[in-house]
Design an enzyme around this catalytic site. Structure first.
Site, PDB file in Angstrom:
ATOM      1  CE  LYS A 174     -10.232  -3.338  -2.701  1.00 58.02           C
ATOM      2  NZ  LYS A 174     -10.462  -4.747  -2.971  1.00 58.02           N
ATOM      3  CB  CYS A 283       6.337  -4.824  -6.507  1.00 53.21           C
ATOM      4  SG  CYS A 283       6.681  -5.691  -4.980  1.00 53.21           S
ATOM      5  CD  GLU A 384       4.496  -2.164 -11.946  1.00 51.12           C
ATOM      6  OE1 GLU A 384       3.522  -1.570 -11.909  1.00 51.12           O
ATOM      7  OE2 GLU A 384       5.231  -2.738 -11.006  1.00 51.12           O
TER       8      GLU A 384
END
Ligand code: NDP
Length: 494
Positions: A174, A283, A384
C-alpha cells in the site's frame, strides 16, 4: 501508460470493488496526473488471499531463482531510469537530480538484494552430542504488508519489497496516497520481470481504508512501515496485539553539529543541501544546526545568505533548486510552525513565508527558512516539521551539542563538522542516532549499509545493508540425529 490506474491483485489489474476512485495531482502545477482506485477492506482481503495462495509455491522456488527476477527488475528500472525520474518529479515535486537518485537506489537495491539470493547464509555449529548435526537457516515469514510514504516513492518500496521477495515472502503493498503512480511503475516492472501471479499485490487507497485493514488482517504476518511516528506507533500497538512482527522507520529531527574548528565553507554547503534538498522532506533532513558559539554568527550569516538565494520552481526545470511541498496541508503545517518559532522567540533570518510569485502560485511552494536565536526547548527545535525550516542553536562545547542531540525524541541521523579527530571519534561513539556522518550533512545513505534510527525513529530494525533480510525472515534451528538411538539433550548426562 493509462490515465485510469488499477490495483494489481493475483496477477490481474482490477478496479476497487466499490468502483470508487481518487485523483492524483502534480504538487508544482496542480495538473491532474491520473485516477486511482480508492480501495477498501474487501480489496485488501482479496490481495491477502492471492498473496497467501502464491506463498505456497513462491517459498519453494530456490532463492537464487527468486533473486534473478529481482535482478531482472533492476535491469528494467535501469533502462527506464530517466522516464521514472521524470514521472516522480511530476508526482511529488523534488528536482530531477534527486528523483534520479531515488530511482538509482531502486537499481542499487535490486542488485544488492539479488546477491542475497545466492548468500542468505545460515550458521552450522557442532552439536554437543556425537553423530548429530546442527544448523540454523533463514525461513520466510509469509505474507508481508508493506506501507510506504511519499518522499522516497521508489527507494523505500525497494528497500522493503526486494528483500522480502528474495527471502520467499509474498506481499501486499500500500503506497502513500500522494504517490500512487510510482508504486504502479514499481509493480508493473515486477510483472514484466516475470514475478508469478499473486507474489506482489498492489492496493491503492487511504491509510484508514487500506492501511488499517492490512494491519488487522490475520493473513498478514509481518508489517513493514515507513512514515510518521504517530501512525507508526499506532500500527505497532494494533499489530503487536495480534502478535505480528512489525518493522518501523519513522520520523526524525536530525542535527548537524558544527564545532569552532570546522571548515565553515564545507559546513555551509552541507547544511544547505541537507536542510533544503527535497524541500526539507527527507526523513534524514537536517532541521537543526548545533553550532559552537564562537562561529555561530558567521555560519548563520552564510547559511541564511545561501538559503535565501535558492531558486524555487517546478523540479522538471533544470534551473530549479527547491521544488514544492507535497500538498496544501503540508504548506499549512510549515506556516504554522514558522508562527510558533517566532512566538517562541526565534528570529527569521531568511524566508518564513509562502512563495506565490508567477507560476509558483499554482503549486505548494514555501521559501527556504532559517531561524536563529532558537532556544533548545522551542518547538521548532524539537518537533519534526518536514519542510524547509532550519533552526540554528548556539552551543558551548561538543558535550553540550551531544546532550542536545541525544535529548531528542528521535534518533535517525546526525553529523559533526570538525577538524579534530578526537572530537570526531567522541561524536561517533556518543551521538545516539542510527546514522552518524563526519564532515558531511545528515543525508545520503548508501544501500549496502543498514538504515534506520534509534528512540522514536524506529523499533530496532534496520533496512537494506547486511541486515536487509532480518525484518522478513525467521531463524529456524534444525538438528539431525544420525546416531540411530535416542540421545537426550537438556538432560544432565554427566
Ligand atoms: P504518514 O505516517 O502520514 O503515512 C505513511 C503511510 O502510512 C502512508 O502510506 C499512509 O497512507 C499510511 N497510513 C496513514 N494512516 C494509516 C493507518 N492508520 N494505518 C495504516 N497506514 C496508515 O507519513 P507520510 O507519508 O506523511 O511521510 C512522512 C513521514 O515519514 C515523516 O514523519 C518522515 O520522517 C517519515 N519517514 C521516515 C523515514 C525513515 O526511514 N525513518 C523515511 C521517509 C519518511 P496515506 O498516504 O494514504 O495517508
Amino acid at each position: 501508460m493509462p490515465e485510469v490506474f488499477q490495483n494489481f491483485i493475483g496477477g490481474k489489474w482490477v478496479p476497487a470493488r466499490s468502483g470508487l476512485t481518487f485523483v492524483n495531482h502534480n504538487p508544482a502545477t496542480g495538473e491532474v496526473l491520473g485516477t486511482f482506485p480508492s480501495s477498501g477492506p474487501e480489496d485488501v482481503d482479496a490481495a491477502v488471499q492471492a498473496a497467501a495462495k502464491a506463498y505456497r509455491s513462491w517459498r519453494l522456488v530456490p532463492a537464487p531463482k527468486r533473486a534473478e527476477i529481482v535482478y531482472r527488475a533492476g535491469e528494467i528500472i535501469r533502462q527506464r531510469k530517466e522516464d521514472l525520474a521524470r514521472a516522480m518529479t511530476r508526482e511529488m515535486g523534488k528536482v530531477l537530480a534527486e528523483t534520479r537518485g531515488d530511482v538509482q537506489e531502486g537499481i542499487d537495491m535490486a542488485y544488492l538484494a539479488a546477491g542475497e539470493g545466492r548468500r542468505m547464509y545460515g550458521v552450522t555449529t557442532p552439536s554437543e552430542m556425537p553423530d548429530k548435526w546442527a544448523m540454523s537457516v533463514r525461513a520466510p515469514i509469509g505474507v508481508a504488508g508493506v506501507i510506504t510514504p511519499w518522499n522516497f516513492p521508489f527507494a523505500i518500496p525497494s528497500w522493503k519489497l526486494m528483500p522480502a521477495l528474495v527471502a520467499g515472502n509474498t506481499a501486499v503493498f500500500k503506497p502513500a496516497g500522494d504517490t500512487p503512480e510510482m508504486a504502479w511503475h514499481f509493480t508493473k516492472i515486477f510483472e514484466e520481470a516475470g514475478l508469478p501471479a499473486g507474489v506482489l499485490n498492489l492496493v491503492f487507497g487511504s491509510g484508514s481504508n487500506v492501511g488499517n485493514p492490512m494491519v488487522e488482517h490475520p493473513g498478514i504476518s509481518v508489517i513493514s512501515f515507513t512514515g510518521s511516528t504517530e501512525v507508526g506507533l499506532s500500527i505497532n500497538e494494533r499489530a503487536g496485539k495480534l502478535g505480528k512482527r512489525v518493522s518501523l522507520e519513522m520520523g526524525g529531527k536530525n542535527a548537524i553539529l558544527v564545532m569552532d574548528d570546522a571548515d565553515l565553507g564545507l559546513a555551509t554547503d552541507a547544511i544547505v543541501w541537507a536542510a533544503f534538498g527535497t524541500t526539507g522532506q527527507r526523513c534524514t533532513a537536517a532541521s537543526r544546526v548545533l553550532v559552537h558559539e564562537q562561529v555561530h554568527d558567521e555560519l548563520a550569516r552564510r547559511v541564511a545568505e545561501r538559503a535565501g538565494a535558492l531558486r524555487l520552481g517546478d523540479g522538471l526545470d533544470p534551473a530549479t533548486e527547491v521544488g514544492p511541498l507535497i500538498n496544501r496541508s503540508q504548506v499549512e503545517t510549515v506556516e504554522r510552525y514558522v508562527g510558533i518559532g517566532v512566538e517562541q522567540g526565534g528570529r527569521v533570518a531568511t524566508g518564513g513565508s509562502r512563495a506565490t510569485d508567477g507560476a509558483l502560485s499554482k503549486g505548494n511552494f514555501f521559501r527556504p527558512t532559517v531561524f536563529t536565536g532558537v532556544e533548545r526547548g522551542a518547538r521548532i527545535a524539537v518537533e519534526e516539521i518536514f519542510g524547509p525550516v532550519l533552526a540554528m542553536l548556539r552551543v558551548k562545547s561538543l558535550e553540550d551539542a551531544i546532550e542536545i542531540n541525544n535529548a531528542s525524541a528521535y534518533g535517525l541521523s546526525s553529523s559533526i563538522f570538525t577538524a579534530d579527530v578526537n572530537r570526531a571519534f567522541r561524536a561517533m561513539r556518543d551521538l545516539d542516532t542510527g546514522i552518524v556522518y563526519v564532515n558531511h550533512g545528515t543525508t545520503g545513505a548508501e544501500t549496502h549499509l543498514p538504515f534506520g534510527g534509534t528512540r522514536g525513529t524506529g523499533n530496532g530494525h534496520r533496512e537494506a545493508g547486511h541486515t536487509m533480510l532480518d525484518p522478513f525472515t525467521e531463524w529456524k534451528s534444525i538438528y539431525v540425529d544420525f546416531s540411530g538411538h535416542l540421545q537426550r539433550a537438556q538432560i544432565d548426562n554427566n
